[in-house]
Enzyme design. Structure first.
Site, PDB file in Angstrom:
ATOM      1  N   ARG A 237       0.548  -0.876  -0.178  1.00  0.00           N
ATOM      2  CA  ARG A 237       0.227  -0.112   0.442  1.00  0.00           C
ATOM      3  C   ARG A 237       1.003   1.771  -0.073  1.00  0.00           C
ATOM      4  O   ARG A 237       0.114   2.326  -0.703  1.00  0.00           O
ATOM      5  CB  ARG A 237      -1.219   0.149   0.561  1.00  0.00           C
ATOM      6  CG  ARG A 237      -2.143   1.303   1.468  1.00  0.00           C
ATOM      7  CD  ARG A 237      -2.956   1.074   1.606  1.00  0.00           C
ATOM      8  NE  ARG A 237      -4.783   1.537   2.414  1.00  0.00           N
ATOM      9  CZ  ARG A 237      -4.548   3.261   3.335  1.00  0.00           C
ATOM     10  NH1 ARG A 237      -2.805   3.624   3.481  1.00  0.00           N
ATOM     11  NH2 ARG A 237      -5.415   3.641   2.855  1.00  0.00           N
TER      12      ARG A 237
ATOM     13  N   ILE B 160      -6.613   8.107  -0.974  1.00  0.00           N
ATOM     14  CA  ILE B 160      -7.301   6.651  -0.894  1.00  0.00           C
ATOM     15  C   ILE B 160      -7.654   6.734   0.546  1.00  0.00           C
ATOM     16  O   ILE B 160      -6.990   6.700   1.524  1.00  0.00           O
ATOM     17  CB  ILE B 160      -5.894   5.902  -1.053  1.00  0.00           C
ATOM     18  CG1 ILE B 160      -5.508   4.699  -0.615  1.00  0.00           C
ATOM     19  CG2 ILE B 160      -4.507   6.964   0.848  1.00  0.00           C
ATOM     20  CD1 ILE B 160      -4.161   4.500  -0.534  1.00  0.00           C
ATOM     21  N   SER B 161      -8.394   5.184   0.184  1.00  0.00           N
ATOM     22  CA  SER B 161      -9.286   4.766   1.123  1.00  0.00           C
ATOM     23  C   SER B 161      -8.702   4.344   2.327  1.00  0.00           C
ATOM     24  O   SER B 161      -7.469   3.266   1.760  1.00  0.00           O
ATOM     25  CB  SER B 161     -10.740   3.803   0.463  1.00  0.00           C
ATOM     26  OG  SER B 161     -11.362   4.687   0.013  1.00  0.00           O
ATOM     27  N   GLN B 162      -9.507   4.126   3.179  1.00  0.00           N
ATOM     28  CA  GLN B 162      -8.903   3.354   4.669  1.00  0.00           C
ATOM     29  C   GLN B 162      -9.058   2.234   4.473  1.00  0.00           C
ATOM     30  O   GLN B 162      -9.353   1.331   4.124  1.00  0.00           O
ATOM     31  CB  GLN B 162      -9.037   4.377   5.818  1.00  0.00           C
ATOM     32  CG  GLN B 162     -10.858   3.776   5.846  1.00  0.00           C
ATOM     33  CD  GLN B 162     -11.332   3.867   7.167  1.00  0.00           C
ATOM     34  OE1 GLN B 162     -10.479   3.443   8.792  1.00  0.00           O
ATOM     35  NE2 GLN B 162     -12.004   4.432   7.541  1.00  0.00           N
TER      36      GLN B 162
END
Length: 233
Positions: free
Chosen positions: A46, A72-74
């Site tokens: 990530r 960017i989503s968790q």
């Protein structure tokens, strides 16, 4: 002397595989149960999908900026969206993703074994995503710079569709691009609130299941080709 000249591995400390493993353990503790999803997220680095200055925070339970007003989503949100796509069935063969962003979720879908068709409205983000996915050798991914609100009819039908930006309602053209038995996962805006939902499509009607509150940037029409933010309708 020679030892002092040895280069450190680029995956140490807060970007190490061990740190990624701790993220997966946290996701499991927070209720993510599908081992296919957890394994895929354990394989995707990530920290490569955020700016180098933020790499040390890549495995924290937070969303992070990726430029152009996008995030960017968790990790939990990504994992949950993947889990509901897979729940009770095999890996979908063809998945449409609307909102490539940094391409992290794109990579997770590819790691799961899906062929991914992903649309991004912001040209520079699409270009960066394409370059990064190429460097990481993801071959079963097809990217397109365009307005995702109409889907990608030329590549339909899809076994699943994932929208990574908030919409006011389910977009009718997208259901027409789903196979019977397909699923549409998306964040939906209702006033000042948002909730994540999955729609199970039987070919004529959708059964909608609410998954809880969320927070995403809104889905916008048109394309943005330059950093100035000029929109092309």
């Amino acid at each position: 002397m020679a030892a002092s000249l040895l280069a450190l591995s680029p995956e140490v400390g807060m970007i190490s595989p061990r740190t990624r493993g701790r993220m997966v353990l946290r996701l499991r503790a927070e209720g993510i149960r599908d081992e296919r999803v957890l394994d895929a997220m354990n394989r995707v680095p990530r920290h490569r999908f955020v700016a180098q200055a933020l790499a040390g925070r890549a495995y924290e339970p937070v969303s992070l900026p990726i430029g152009y007003g996008q995030t960017i989503s968790q990790p939990w949100t990504v994992a949950r969206m993947m889990e509901v796509i897979l729940e009770g069935r095999d890996i979908p063969q063809r998945v449409l993703e609307i909102g490539t962003g940094s391409a992290y979720q794109t990579a997770v879908l590819a790691e799961l074994g899906a062929e991914v068709f992903s649309i991004e409205r912001i040209g520079p983000l699409q270009e960066m995503a394409e370059a990064l996915l190429g460097r990481l050798s993801y071959r079963q991914v097809h990217l397109h710079h365009g307005d995702g609100s109409g889907g990608w009819p030329e590549k339909a039908p899809f076994d699943a569709i994932v929208i990574t930006a908030a919409v006011p309602c389910a977009l009718a053209p997208l259901y027409r691009q789903l196979r019977a038995g397909g699923r549409l996962v998306m964040p939906v805006e209702e006033g000042i609130e948002q909730h994540l939902q999955v729609s199970h499509w039987d070919g004529s009607t959708a059964q909608v299941i609410l998954l809880g509150t969320c927070h995403f940037v809104p889905l916008l029409a048109g394309t943005v080709a330059v950093a100035s933010g000029e929109c092309v309708g």
